[in-house]
Design an enzyme around this catalytic site. Structure first.
Site, PDB file in Angstrom:
ATOM      1  N   PHE A 117      60.103  36.099  44.990  1.00  0.00           N
ATOM      2  CA  PHE A 117      59.044  36.212  43.991  1.00  0.00           C
ATOM      3  C   PHE A 117      59.660  35.979  42.621  1.00  0.00           C
ATOM      4  CE2 PHE A 117      54.644  37.683  43.653  1.00  0.00           C
ATOM      5  CZ  PHE A 117      54.216  37.540  44.961  1.00  0.00           C
ATOM      6  N   GLN A 237      49.501  40.243  30.377  1.00  0.00           N
ATOM      7  CA  GLN A 237      50.101  39.137  31.136  1.00  0.00           C
ATOM      8  C   GLN A 237      49.084  38.076  31.554  1.00  0.00           C
ATOM      9  OE1 GLN A 237      51.739  39.717  35.394  1.00  0.00           O
ATOM     10  NE2 GLN A 237      53.510  39.291  34.120  1.00  0.00           N
ATOM     11  N   HIS A 239      48.813  35.149  34.187  1.00  0.00           N
ATOM     12  CA  HIS A 239      49.465  34.666  35.405  1.00  0.00           C
ATOM     13  C   HIS A 239      49.344  33.152  35.421  1.00  0.00           C
ATOM     14  CE1 HIS A 239      50.374  34.012  39.605  1.00  0.00           C
ATOM     15  NE2 HIS A 239      50.601  35.287  39.797  1.00  0.00           N
ATOM     16  N   LEU A 249      42.970  34.171  41.446  1.00  0.00           N
ATOM     17  CA  LEU A 249      44.423  34.109  41.535  1.00  0.00           C
ATOM     18  C   LEU A 249      44.926  33.419  42.790  1.00  0.00           C
ATOM     19  CD1 LEU A 249      46.800  35.371  39.845  1.00  0.00           C
ATOM     20  CD2 LEU A 249      47.083  36.848  41.809  1.00  0.00           C
ATOM     21  N   GLU A 252      51.767  34.267  43.389  1.00  0.00           N
ATOM     22  CA  GLU A 252      53.103  33.717  43.191  1.00  0.00           C
ATOM     23  C   GLU A 252      53.836  33.547  44.527  1.00  0.00           C
ATOM     24  OE1 GLU A 252      54.757  35.430  39.528  1.00  0.00           O
ATOM     25  OE2 GLU A 252      56.397  36.005  40.841  1.00  0.00           O
ATOM     26  N   ARG A 283      56.607  35.211  34.710  1.00  0.00           N
ATOM     27  CA  ARG A 283      55.258  34.666  34.513  1.00  0.00           C
ATOM     28  C   ARG A 283      55.001  34.210  33.085  1.00  0.00           C
ATOM     29  NH1 ARG A 283      52.102  39.065  38.312  1.00  0.00           N
ATOM     30  NH2 ARG A 283      52.837  38.108  40.241  1.00  0.00           N
ATOM     31  N   HIS A 364      45.635  38.462  33.582  1.00  0.00           N
ATOM     32  CA  HIS A 364      45.948  39.087  34.866  1.00  0.00           C
ATOM     33  C   HIS A 364      46.276  40.572  34.814  1.00  0.00           C
ATOM     34  CE1 HIS A 364      47.251  39.237  38.982  1.00  0.00           C
ATOM     35  NE2 HIS A 364      48.496  39.526  38.665  1.00  0.00           N
ATOM     36  N   ARG A 406      55.419  42.009  33.122  1.00  0.00           N
ATOM     37  CA  ARG A 406      55.681  42.585  34.451  1.00  0.00           C
ATOM     38  C   ARG A 406      56.150  41.511  35.427  1.00  0.00           C
ATOM     39  NH1 ARG A 406      52.822  42.843  39.266  1.00  0.00           N
ATOM     40  NH2 ARG A 406      50.823  42.181  38.418  1.00  0.00           N
TER      41      ARG A 406
HETATM   42  C1  FAD Z   1      44.042  39.070  42.317  1.00  0.00           C
HETATM   43  C2  FAD Z   1      45.189  39.999  42.072  1.00  0.00           C
HETATM   44  C3  FAD Z   1      46.349  39.913  42.841  1.00  0.00           C
HETATM   45  C4  FAD Z   1      47.414  40.777  42.616  1.00  0.00           C
HETATM   46  N1  FAD Z   1      48.537  40.686  43.390  1.00  0.00           N
HETATM   47  C5  FAD Z   1      49.548  41.583  43.226  1.00  0.00           C
HETATM   48  C6  FAD Z   1      50.697  41.589  44.081  1.00  0.00           C
HETATM   49  O1  FAD Z   1      50.816  40.808  45.012  1.00  0.00           O
HETATM   50  N2  FAD Z   1      51.665  42.503  43.854  1.00  0.00           N
HETATM   51  C7  FAD Z   1      51.587  43.410  42.842  1.00  0.00           C
HETATM   52  O2  FAD Z   1      52.489  44.220  42.675  1.00  0.00           O
HETATM   53  N3  FAD Z   1      50.496  43.433  42.027  1.00  0.00           N
HETATM   54  C8  FAD Z   1      49.481  42.557  42.206  1.00  0.00           C
HETATM   55  N4  FAD Z   1      48.379  42.608  41.375  1.00  0.00           N
HETATM   56  C9  FAD Z   1      48.264  43.695  40.402  1.00  0.00           C
HETATM   57  C10 FAD Z   1      47.843  44.969  41.138  1.00  0.00           C
HETATM   58  O3  FAD Z   1      47.051  44.645  42.229  1.00  0.00           O
HETATM   59  C11 FAD Z   1      47.061  45.909  40.235  1.00  0.00           C
HETATM   60  O4  FAD Z   1      47.753  46.127  39.046  1.00  0.00           O
HETATM   61  C12 FAD Z   1      46.868  47.239  40.944  1.00  0.00           C
HETATM   62  O5  FAD Z   1      46.296  47.059  42.210  1.00  0.00           O
HETATM   63  C13 FAD Z   1      46.034  48.225  40.147  1.00  0.00           C
HETATM   64  O6  FAD Z   1      45.880  49.373  40.949  1.00  0.00           O
HETATM   65  P1  FAD Z   1      45.286  50.716  40.372  1.00  0.00           P
HETATM   66  O7  FAD Z   1      45.399  51.727  41.461  1.00  0.00           O
HETATM   67  O8  FAD Z   1      45.918  51.019  39.072  1.00  0.00           O
HETATM   68  O9  FAD Z   1      43.762  50.373  40.090  1.00  0.00           O
HETATM   69  P2  FAD Z   1      42.592  49.501  40.938  1.00  0.00           P
HETATM   70  O10 FAD Z   1      43.107  49.203  42.285  1.00  0.00           O
HETATM   71  O11 FAD Z   1      42.192  48.459  40.039  1.00  0.00           O
HETATM   72  O12 FAD Z   1      41.520  50.611  41.091  1.00  0.00           O
HETATM   73  C14 FAD Z   1      40.775  51.104  39.990  1.00  0.00           C
HETATM   74  C15 FAD Z   1      39.882  52.209  40.487  1.00  0.00           C
HETATM   75  O13 FAD Z   1      39.290  52.837  39.366  1.00  0.00           O
HETATM   76  C16 FAD Z   1      37.936  53.058  39.607  1.00  0.00           C
HETATM   77  N5  FAD Z   1      37.250  53.106  38.306  1.00  0.00           N
HETATM   78  C17 FAD Z   1      37.359  52.254  37.265  1.00  0.00           C
HETATM   79  N6  FAD Z   1      36.572  52.667  36.252  1.00  0.00           N
HETATM   80  C18 FAD Z   1      35.971  53.797  36.671  1.00  0.00           C
HETATM   81  C19 FAD Z   1      35.045  54.692  36.087  1.00  0.00           C
HETATM   82  N7  FAD Z   1      34.555  54.496  34.864  1.00  0.00           N
HETATM   83  N8  FAD Z   1      34.640  55.751  36.817  1.00  0.00           N
HETATM   84  C20 FAD Z   1      35.094  55.966  38.088  1.00  0.00           C
HETATM   85  N9  FAD Z   1      35.971  55.153  38.666  1.00  0.00           N
HETATM   86  C21 FAD Z   1      36.412  54.082  37.972  1.00  0.00           C
HETATM   87  C22 FAD Z   1      37.506  51.921  40.502  1.00  0.00           C
HETATM   88  O14 FAD Z   1      36.381  52.278  41.248  1.00  0.00           O
HETATM   89  C23 FAD Z   1      38.747  51.742  41.377  1.00  0.00           C
HETATM   90  O15 FAD Z   1      38.668  52.610  42.486  1.00  0.00           O
HETATM   91  C24 FAD Z   1      47.309  41.752  41.599  1.00  0.00           C
HETATM   92  C25 FAD Z   1      46.149  41.843  40.838  1.00  0.00           C
HETATM   93  C26 FAD Z   1      45.104  40.961  41.055  1.00  0.00           C
HETATM   94  C27 FAD Z   1      43.882  41.070  40.166  1.00  0.00           C
END
Ligand code: FAD
Length: 590
Positions: A117, A237, A239, A249, A252, A283, A364, A406
């Site tokens: 990666f 960031q 991407h 997306l 990578e 990135r 991203h 990141r």
């Molecule tokens: C398409 C894509 C691919 C990616 N691929 C990778 C990868 O391969 N490897 C890697 O390390 N990272 C990757 N990332 C980044 C990574 O996935 C995210 O940074 C990470 O999943 C965020 O997780 P989180 O638990 O912080 O929040 P999320 O998984 O975004 O969850 C947010 C939660 O908050 C809740 N929420 C939001 N607002 C409210 C509110 N007002 N009230 C109640 N609940 C709320 C939502 O319901 C949800 O449950 C990727 C991101 C994307 C977009």
């Protein structure tokens, strides 16, 4: 009348960070998760490529190399004690996930499979290293499903489709949150000894973004309104590989498997920008290089995109040129990258096995967010004052491990390492704390924000304002920035905020009123855009993802420091030092 609930610990957000925190908190205290989405719809489920840990299953690796790559990738803005925790604990965290039942891909001898990666290297040879553990290109999906099952097993109480609109913080003490039940429109007050915010990113400020519809920064905006600051907001960031015009997306992992960027002259142009890491440079470097090619007239057909090539014959040609013995065929690519190949076929009508894929950089990931200490406790200022009972982890938080940029696969590690740490710290705190009373009118501030929209006789349509904001952010607060552009952006965001006071929505009802909630979310995006542009204007240097054309160099003398920004009572900045460790800042070469 609001309904009241009481818990030892509540977690807002059911992505990887929230579920990991809830799982660990629920092992010793009464825990609830509140989520505006059904948990398995959280954006973590969209993460494709992998989760990094220096397991060394396929070639030599060390967590210290992972730590150095993270600090270097972050352009030396990461706090190095936080990075050490991340990279050291990543190894146990991944094995922990495996033991919970996560179906990782396997090596022939049964170990967790790993792949290359961007930015992850063998520090001795400087060559890319296989560090990303993966389950095909559905790694996040598998993490989310695994953790959700474990939480259900552990009797975590879920409030699904409850949207939090306010955090009850006063005098640096947090007593819980206020939420709307989306099915009924009723207000619920959740009182807790320990509250964690794990609401993910806020990429919907931009038009071309990989982020889900729901990533609107509701909780960061709520905290700003309660007088708490955000950290490092200028570092966002982009991407390099979003599907052209759509931003969806393409992981990578494609380049990890050998895909390359090609311009309109048929050149693999990353050889010029990053002679060692080439297409697997970090990135920020890849995204800027793509735009530099486009500016030089090397976009495909003179337009603002280049190709990502993962046709096996092209990939093999470059493997050969690099002296890499690996060869791939169509079946291999289909097995390793099934989802993204499908996305390209479905959304573009192109077959990446036989055709090049048009891509452009896409908004991203937020490196900045809610400032926390190493125990995920939220900080009220640059001096380190802790907000009692309030925690944050995952993309919404800034601990800060990712610094100014990141590395791929490091977010999923951040979720599980700091999610777990946060869950355990919350439980520890909740066991000795007493439940603090909340005021009778606790829910009024949040409710007033919603009624100001519902009852507004105005004429401004939220969808128009949102589009204007997103186009503005793409243009002025994107990969390249200038002082004049950022000043203009702030002025225009203020004008949008003024127009926001005169919104008009059609649905005045209470049940599943997405018209109302999306309009409220737009207000959050406007507030975050304002602090993002202001933080970017204040940092007169270029570092990581923040690139100022009028200040193109990194300036360690004046800016080796984190920014902290407030919004209530006018925009205000402060700075705090970066916690350095083993690695002194050096010039970043890939
Ligand atoms: C398409 C894509 C691919 C990616 N691929 C990778 C990868 O391969 N490897 C890697 O390390 N990272 C990757 N990332 C980044 C990574 O996935 C995210 O940074 C990470 O999943 C965020 O997780 P989180 O638990 O912080 O929040 P999320 O998984 O975004 O969850 C947010 C939660 O908050 C809740 N929420 C939001 N607002 C409210 C509110 N007002 N009230 C109640 N609940 C709320 C939502 O319901 C949800 O449950 C990727 C991101 C994307 C977009």
């Amino acid at each position: 009348m609001a309904q009241y609930h009481q818990f030892d610990a509540i977690v807002v957000g059911a992505g990887g960070a929230g579920l990991m925190a809830a799982l660990y908190a629920s092992r010793s205290v009464n825990t609830a998760v509140i989520s505006k989405l059904y948990p398995t719809r959280s954006h973590t489920g969209a993460a494709q490529g992998g989760i990094s840990a220096a397991l060394g299953n396929l070639e030599p690796d060390k967590w210290e190399w992972h730590a150095y790559d993270t600090v270097k990738g972050g352009d030396f803005l990461s706090d190095q004690d936080a990075v050490d925790i991340l990279c050291r604990e990543a190894i146990d965290a991944v094995i922990d996930l495996e033991h919970m039942g996560l179906p990782f891909d396997r090596t022939p001898d049964g170990k967790i499979s790993q792949r290359r990666f961007g930015g992850h290297t063998n520090n001795e040879t400087k060559k890319p290293v296989m560090r990303a553990c993966h389950a095909a290109d559905r790694t996040g999906h598998m993490i989310l499903q695994t953790l959700y099952q474990q939480c259900i097993k552990n009797n975590v109480k879920f409030f699904d489709e409850f949207q939090v609109i306010d955090v009850l913080v006063e005098n640096n003490v947090c007593n819980g949150v206020v939420a709307v039940c989306l099915a009924t429109g009723e207000t619920h007050v959740f009182q807790a000894k320990a509250t964690m915010i794990a609401t993910g990113g806020f990429g919907k400020m931009w038009r071309i973004t990989s982020n889900a519809h729901s990533l609107t920064g509701d909780l960061p905006a709520a905290l700003l309104r309660r007088g708490l600051p955000m950290q490092d907001m200028e570092f966002y960031q982009f991407h390099p590989t979003g599907i052209y015009k759509m931003g969806i997306l393409l992981s990578e992992a494609a380049r990890g498997e050998g895909a390359v960027f090609i311009n309109n002259k048929g050149e693999r142009f990353m050889e010029r920008y990053a002679p060692t890491m080439k297409d697997l440079a970090s990135r920020d470097v890849c995204s800027r290089s793509i735009y530099q090619e486009i500016r030089a007239g090397n976009g495909i057909d003179g337009k603002d995109y280049v190709y990502l090539e993962f046709r096996p014959e092209v990939v093999n040609r470059y493997f050969q040129a690099d002296g890499n013995p690996k060869r791939v065929d169509a079946a291999y690519m289909e097995k390793r990258l099934p989802d993204i190949i499908d996305f390209v076929r479905v959304y573009m009508g192109i077959d990446p096995i036989t055709q090049p894929v048009p891509i452009q950089p896409t908004a991203h990931y937020a490196m900045g967010g809610i400032p926390t200490d190493l125990d995920t406790r939220v900080l009220a200022d640059e001096k380190g004052t802790v907000v009692e009972g309030l925690y944050a982890a995952g993309e919404v938080a800034c601990v800060s491990v990712h610094g100014a940029n990141r590395l791929g696969t490091n977010s999923l590690v951040d979720l599980v390492v700091y999610g777990k740490r946060g869950g355990m710290k919350m439980a520890e705190y909740a066991k000795q704390a007493t439940l603090r009373p909340v005021r009778q009118d606790a829910h009024k501030m949040g409710e007033a924000q919603l009624s100001a929209i519902r009852d507004n006789p105005g004429t401004e349509r939220p969808s128009n304002l949102r589009k204007e904001l997103q186009v503005l952010m793409d243009q002025e607060v994107g990969v390249f920035r200038t002082g004049a552009g950022l000043e203009d952006a702030i002025e225009r965001i203020h004008a949008l905020q003024a127009r926001y006071k005169h919104l008009r929505i059609d649905d005045k009802g209470y049940k599943f009123n997405s018209d109302l909630m999306e309009a409220w979310e737009l207000g959050c995006l406007l507030d975050l855009a304002e602090v993002t542009a202001f933080s970017a204007l204040s940092r007169t240097e270029s570092r990581g993802a923040h690139y100022r054309e009028d200040f193109p160099n990194r300036d360690d003398q004046n800016f080796l420091k984190h920014s902290v920004v407030w919004k209530n009572g006018g925009l205000r900045m402060a700075y705090k030092p970066v916690r350095l460790g083993r690695y002194a800042p050096t010039e970043r070469k890939y």
